[in-house]
Every structure is written in structure tokens, then in C-alpha cells.
Design a protein around this motif. Structure first.
Motif, PDB file in Angstrom:
ATOM      1  N   THR A   1       0.841  -1.203   0.000  1.00 20.11           N
ATOM      2  CA  THR A   1       0.000   0.000   0.000  1.00 20.11           C
ATOM      3  C   THR A   1       0.873   1.249   0.000  1.00 20.11           C
ATOM      4  O   THR A   1       1.813   1.358   0.790  1.00 20.11           O
ATOM      5  CB  THR A   1      -0.894   0.016   1.266  1.00 20.11           C
ATOM      6  N   CYS A   2       0.561   2.178  -0.912  1.00 22.14           N
ATOM      7  CA  CYS A   2       1.255   3.464  -0.930  1.00 22.14           C
ATOM      8  C   CYS A   2       0.820   4.235   0.319  1.00 22.14           C
ATOM      9  O   CYS A   2      -0.374   4.431   0.535  1.00 22.14           O
ATOM     10  CB  CYS A   2       0.876   4.236  -2.196  1.00 22.14           C
ATOM     11  N   GLN A   3       1.801   4.651   1.126  1.00 22.10           N
ATOM     12  CA  GLN A   3       1.461   5.342   2.375  1.00 22.10           C
ATOM     13  C   GLN A   3       1.115   6.818   2.141  1.00 22.10           C
ATOM     14  O   GLN A   3       0.804   7.545   3.081  1.00 22.10           O
ATOM     15  CB  GLN A   3       2.616   5.216   3.377  1.00 22.10           C
ATOM     16  N   GLY A   4       1.200   7.240   0.865  1.00 22.84           N
ATOM     17  CA  GLY A   4       0.804   8.607   0.546  1.00 22.84           C
ATOM     18  C   GLY A   4      -0.687   8.695   0.272  1.00 22.84           C
ATOM     19  O   GLY A   4      -1.370   9.578   0.758  1.00 22.84           O
ATOM     20  N   CYS A   5      -1.200   7.741  -0.526  1.00 24.37           N
ATOM     21  CA  CYS A   5      -2.625   7.801  -0.891  1.00 24.37           C
ATOM     22  C   CYS A   5      -3.405   6.596  -0.360  1.00 24.37           C
ATOM     23  O   CYS A   5      -4.615   6.520  -0.525  1.00 24.37           O
ATOM     24  CB  CYS A   5      -2.766   7.879  -2.409  1.00 24.37           C
ATOM     25  N   TYR A   6      -2.702   5.676   0.270  1.00 25.13           N
ATOM     26  CA  TYR A   6      -3.323   4.470   0.855  1.00 25.13           C
ATOM     27  C   TYR A   6      -4.058   3.595  -0.162  1.00 25.13           C
ATOM     28  O   TYR A   6      -5.030   2.917   0.162  1.00 25.13           O
ATOM     29  CB  TYR A   6      -4.227   4.841   2.047  1.00 25.13           C
TER      30      TYR A   6
ATOM     31  N   GLN B   1       6.970   5.537  -9.598  1.00 26.69           N
ATOM     32  CA  GLN B   1       5.956   6.428  -9.027  1.00 26.69           C
ATOM     33  C   GLN B   1       4.678   5.660  -8.756  1.00 26.69           C
ATOM     34  O   GLN B   1       4.363   4.698  -9.465  1.00 26.69           O
ATOM     35  CB  GLN B   1       5.641   7.557 -10.005  1.00 26.69           C
ATOM     36  N   CYS B   2       3.943   6.094  -7.774  1.00 29.49           N
ATOM     37  CA  CYS B   2       2.640   5.491  -7.470  1.00 29.49           C
ATOM     38  C   CYS B   2       1.704   5.796  -8.635  1.00 29.49           C
ATOM     39  O   CYS B   2       1.577   6.951  -9.042  1.00 29.49           O
ATOM     40  CB  CYS B   2       2.079   6.056  -6.171  1.00 29.49           C
ATOM     41  N   PRO B   3       1.049   4.781  -9.210  1.00 27.63           N
ATOM     42  CA  PRO B   3       0.151   5.026 -10.339  1.00 27.63           C
ATOM     43  C   PRO B   3      -1.106   5.814  -9.931  1.00 27.63           C
ATOM     44  O   PRO B   3      -1.813   6.333 -10.787  1.00 27.63           O
ATOM     45  CB  PRO B   3      -0.230   3.617 -10.813  1.00 27.63           C
ATOM     46  N   HIS B   4      -1.366   5.893  -8.644  1.00 28.33           N
ATOM     47  CA  HIS B   4      -2.574   6.585  -8.187  1.00 28.33           C
ATOM     48  C   HIS B   4      -2.303   8.049  -7.849  1.00 28.33           C
ATOM     49  O   HIS B   4      -3.083   8.927  -8.199  1.00 28.33           O
ATOM     50  CB  HIS B   4      -3.167   5.881  -6.968  1.00 28.33           C
ATOM     51  N   CYS B   5      -1.179   8.321  -7.137  1.00 26.11           N
ATOM     52  CA  CYS B   5      -0.965   9.694  -6.666  1.00 26.11           C
ATOM     53  C   CYS B   5       0.309  10.326  -7.236  1.00 26.11           C
ATOM     54  O   CYS B   5       0.613  11.474  -6.906  1.00 26.11           O
ATOM     55  CB  CYS B   5      -0.926   9.733  -5.140  1.00 26.11           C
ATOM     56  N   ASP B   6       1.039   9.580  -8.060  1.00 27.62           N
ATOM     57  CA  ASP B   6       2.261  10.093  -8.703  1.00 27.62           C
ATOM     58  C   ASP B   6       3.454  10.266  -7.771  1.00 27.62           C
ATOM     59  O   ASP B   6       4.515  10.700  -8.193  1.00 27.62           O
ATOM     60  CB  ASP B   6       2.004  11.447  -9.397  1.00 27.62           C
TER      61      ASP B   6
HETATM   62 ZN   LIG Z   1      -0.009   6.755  -3.920  1.00 26.03          ZN
END
Ligand SMILES: [Zn+2]
Length: 262
Positions: free
Chosen positions: A213-218, A237-242
Motif C-alpha cells: 500500500t502506498c502510504q501517501g494515498c493508501y 511512481q505510485c500510479p494513483h498519486c504520482d
Molecule cells: Zn499513492
């Protein structure tokens, strides 16, 4: 699976230099943002709050002083009226010596009585006003010492806050210098992307991946990407929040116990 862990450990060692720089940069940026918030908002508003309780005390004192002043003015006016009335009484007494008829005599006498009762009414009013003034003076003295105490408290607290501001500014200057140095260890385009994301994503440009889990956007990231992040040491990069992503093998193992199963 132990092959994975080995790979991950190796990846950790060979991790892209940009990632290490970005992680350090993020720590600095978060701390810089925290200190800036303190300097620009928290501390000034705390000082303002302190000032408002001091100025409330001063306002109450000022109101009492104004009331006392208006009472003093009314009393001066009444005294002037008493003087005038006394002079009128003296005049009517003079007139009494010159009257020729009974009717005239009674008229002047009644005028004199009216003037005398006017003076009595004024004297009663003067007494009331004096009592009000005494009460107000007693209250004013209390308010005055309260306002003085508030001012002393305000000045000393304000000095404390100002000292805090000076210290924070020094800390901030050090962090800004550190930041300049760290920036040099990161490639231009990576840095530019990080700074873009920081601006649009609430000050966070790089996040840890914990348990996929990305801890930036969860949001959860795909297994393939998670595998690459863990095993290659490349920068993704996170595909959801970059946000840029990094994986901390040791920390994942400790905090989730899932490091080896993934
Ligand atoms: Zn993210």
C-alpha cells in the motif's frame, strides 16, 4: 521467497541514489513545512490571542474611566446650576425688600421656595452621583491592577514566543541549507517531478510502500510493480498519486511481519 528477500536486500544496497536523496529531502521538506507553519501561523496567532486578553482588560478599564469622566462632568454642571440658583435666590431676597403689594410678596416668596427646593433636588442628585463615583473608583482600581498584571503576563509570554520564533528561524535556516545540499545529489528531472508532486499533494512527494500500500494515498499497488520496487532498487511512481515510492525491507518485516510472504 527467500530469493525475493535476498534480491530485496541487494536492491536496498544498490538503491537508486535518487531515492536516498529524495527520502532525505522529504524529511527536510516536511520539517521545513512544520517550522514554517509555526512561524507564519501558530506563533503569531498565539501572540495575538495573548494580546487580546490584555486588551480586553485595558478596554474594561478605559470604559470605567469614561464613565467616571462623564459623572464628573454632570457634577460640574450641577454645581454651576447650584451657583446660578443661589445667585437667583439672593436676587429674590433683594426684591422682597422692594415689594409693594401682598400678591407681589407671595409671588416672590414662592419663587424663592421653588429655587430652594431646586437646590435640594440637585444636592440629592449630587450625593447619588458621588456614591456612584466611589463605587466606580473602587472597581476601576481593581481593573487597573488586573490590567497591569495582564500586561506583565502578556509581555513576558510575548518575549517567550519571540525567543521561540528566533530559535525556529535559526533551525529553519539550517534546514534550508541542508536542503540545498541534498538537492544536488538528485537528478534534475527527478527533482522537478518530486517538487511538482509536493506542490499538488499536500507537501508529500515520496512515500513508503508498506504491505503493498502506498502510504501517501493508501491505495494498493499492483503485485508486479511492488515486486519491481522491492527487488530492483529502481525509482518508480505510485500510479494513483504520482508520488515516488520506496520500500524499506527491514521496516516492512518488523512492522507487518509480511515481508517474507509477499
Ligand atoms: Zn499513492
Amino acid at each position: 521467497m527467500s530469493m525475493d528477500t535476498e534480491k530485496a536486500e541487494k536492491a536496498q544496497l544498490e538503491r537508486n541514489a535518487n531515492l536516498d536523496g529524495l527520502i532525505k529531502l522529504q524529511k527536510l521538506d516536511s520539517e521545513i513545512a512544520r517550522l514554517s507553519e509555526m512561524l507564519d501561523k501558530t506563533l503569531p496567532s498565539e501572540i495575538e490571542e495573548l494580546c487580546s486578553s490584555f486588551s480586553n482588560a485595558k478596554e474594561a478599564l478605559e470604559k470605567h474611566n469614561q464613565e467616571l469622566e462623564s459623572i464628573a462632568k454632570i457634577r460640574r454642571d450641577l454645581e454651576a446650576t447650584v451657583d446660578d440658583t443661589t445667585a437667583s435666590i439672593a436676587k429674590t431676597k433683594q426684591k422682597l425688600t422692594e415689594v409693594k403689594t401682598n400678591v407681589e410678596y407671595r409671588a416672590i416668596l414662592s419663587e424663592q421656595e421653588n429655587l430652594e427646593s431646586k437646590i435640594i433636588t440637585i444636592e440629592d442628585r449630587q450625593l447619588e452621583l458621588m456614591e456612584s463615583a466611589e463605587t466606580l473608583i473602587a472597581e476601576r482600581n481593581i481593573l487597573n491592577s488586573e490590567a497591569e498584571a495582564e500586561e506583565r503576563r502578556f509581555q513576558s509570554k510575548k518575549a517567550e514566543k519571540e525567543l521561540e520564533i528566533t530559535k525556529l528561524k535559526e533551525q529553519l535556516a539550517v534546514l534550508v541549507l541542508d536542503r540545498k545540499q541534498i538537492k544536488q545529489s538528485i537528478e534534475q528531472d527527478v527533482l522537478a517531478q518530486y517538487e511538482r508532486v509536493v506542490k499538488s499533494r499536500n507537501g508529500i512527494g515520496i512515500s513508503q510502500v508498506l504491505d503493498r500500500t502506498c502510504q501517501g494515498c493508501y491505495q494498493t499497488i499492483q503485485p508486479q510493480l511492488y515486486y519491481q520496487i522491492r527487488t530492483t532498487g529502481n525509482i518508480y511512481q505510485c500510479p494513483h498519486c504520482d508520488r515516488y515510492l520506496y520500500h524499506n525491507e527491514a521496516k516492512n518485516d518488523k512492522t507487518t511481519g509480511l515481508g517474507q510472504n509477499k
